[in-house]
Design a protein around this motif. Structure first.
Motif, PDB file in Angstrom:
ATOM      1  N   GLU A  36       0.783  -1.230   0.000  1.00  0.00           N
ATOM      2  CA  GLU A  36       0.000   0.000   0.000  1.00  0.00           C
ATOM      3  C   GLU A  36       0.820   1.289   0.000  1.00  0.00           C
ATOM      4  O   GLU A  36       0.480   2.253   0.686  1.00  0.00           O
ATOM      5  CB  GLU A  36      -0.985  -0.010   1.169  1.00  0.00           C
ATOM      6  CG  GLU A  36      -1.960  -1.160   1.074  1.00  0.00           C
ATOM      7  CD  GLU A  36      -2.858  -1.297   2.288  1.00  0.00           C
ATOM      8  OE1 GLU A  36      -2.830  -0.417   3.165  1.00  0.00           O
ATOM      9  OE2 GLU A  36      -3.605  -2.295   2.339  1.00  0.00           O
ATOM     10  N   HIS A  58       0.535  -2.074 -13.132  1.00  0.00           N
ATOM     11  CA  HIS A  58       0.880  -0.654 -13.060  1.00  0.00           C
ATOM     12  C   HIS A  58       2.208  -0.443 -13.768  1.00  0.00           C
ATOM     13  O   HIS A  58       3.048  -1.343 -13.820  1.00  0.00           O
ATOM     14  CB  HIS A  58       1.027  -0.192 -11.607  1.00  0.00           C
ATOM     15  CG  HIS A  58      -0.217  -0.304 -10.813  1.00  0.00           C
ATOM     16  ND1 HIS A  58      -1.229   0.623 -10.872  1.00  0.00           N
ATOM     17  CD2 HIS A  58      -0.623  -1.245  -9.920  1.00  0.00           C
ATOM     18  CE1 HIS A  58      -2.199   0.269 -10.068  1.00  0.00           C
ATOM     19  NE2 HIS A  58      -1.858  -0.874  -9.469  1.00  0.00           N
ATOM     20  N   GLY A  77       0.127  -1.851  -4.102  1.00  0.00           N
ATOM     21  CA  GLY A  77      -1.198  -2.410  -3.830  1.00  0.00           C
ATOM     22  C   GLY A  77      -1.248  -3.121  -2.490  1.00  0.00           C
ATOM     23  O   GLY A  77      -0.356  -2.986  -1.662  1.00  0.00           O
ATOM     24  N   GLU A  78      -2.319  -3.891  -2.301  1.00  0.00           N
ATOM     25  CA  GLU A  78      -2.515  -4.615  -1.043  1.00  0.00           C
ATOM     26  C   GLU A  78      -1.598  -5.830  -0.947  1.00  0.00           C
ATOM     27  O   GLU A  78      -1.132  -6.350  -1.957  1.00  0.00           O
ATOM     28  CB  GLU A  78      -3.968  -5.057  -0.929  1.00  0.00           C
ATOM     29  CG  GLU A  78      -4.935  -3.899  -0.796  1.00  0.00           C
ATOM     30  CD  GLU A  78      -6.369  -4.368  -0.609  1.00  0.00           C
ATOM     31  OE1 GLU A  78      -6.606  -5.589  -0.471  1.00  0.00           O
ATOM     32  OE2 GLU A  78      -7.246  -3.501  -0.587  1.00  0.00           O
TER      33      GLU A  78
END
Length: 114
Positions: A36, A58, A77-78
């Motif tokens: 994150e 990405h 991200g997560e």
């Protein structure tokens, strides 16, 4: 004269080696990136070269400076347990880092009882 020729050849070989796309050795297969947040990825390439970093759908791009140094941030991200490839490209050069995980990264130091 012979020594001057050897010196000149070694300097040319060294300069051409610096122009290749490269990353520090700690960017390696099976590494873990902090979840994150944007992960900083950096390295060296030919001066002025366009660099693209891709990870988990990405991508981020930048240009190498006059010394060939570059740095870019890419979203992680997560956290998940599925490894993904992180790919860095510049022209025909490509560096691929396999099985990169996203999760919690902790750095601890201190005494042996830690």
């Amino acid at each position: 004269m012979k020594y001057l020729a050897i010196l000149l050849l070694s300097l040319i070989a060294h300069a051409s080696a610096l122009a290749e796309l490269s990353l520090p050795h700690f960017f390696s297969d099976h590494m873990v990136l902090q979840r994150e947040r944007d992960a900083a990825i950096w390295g060296s390439a030919e001066a002025g070269a366009e660099i693209t970093v891709a990870f988990k759908g990405h991508s981020a791009s930048t240009k190498a400076d006059a010394l060939g140094k570059w740095r870019v941030g890419i979203p992680t991200g997560e956290a998940d347990s599925a490894g993904a490839n992180l790919t860095v490209t510049s022209g025909n050069d490509k560096v691929e880092i396999a099985d990169v995980l996203v999760g919690e990264v902790w750095f601890a130091s201190g005494q042996s009882n830690m």
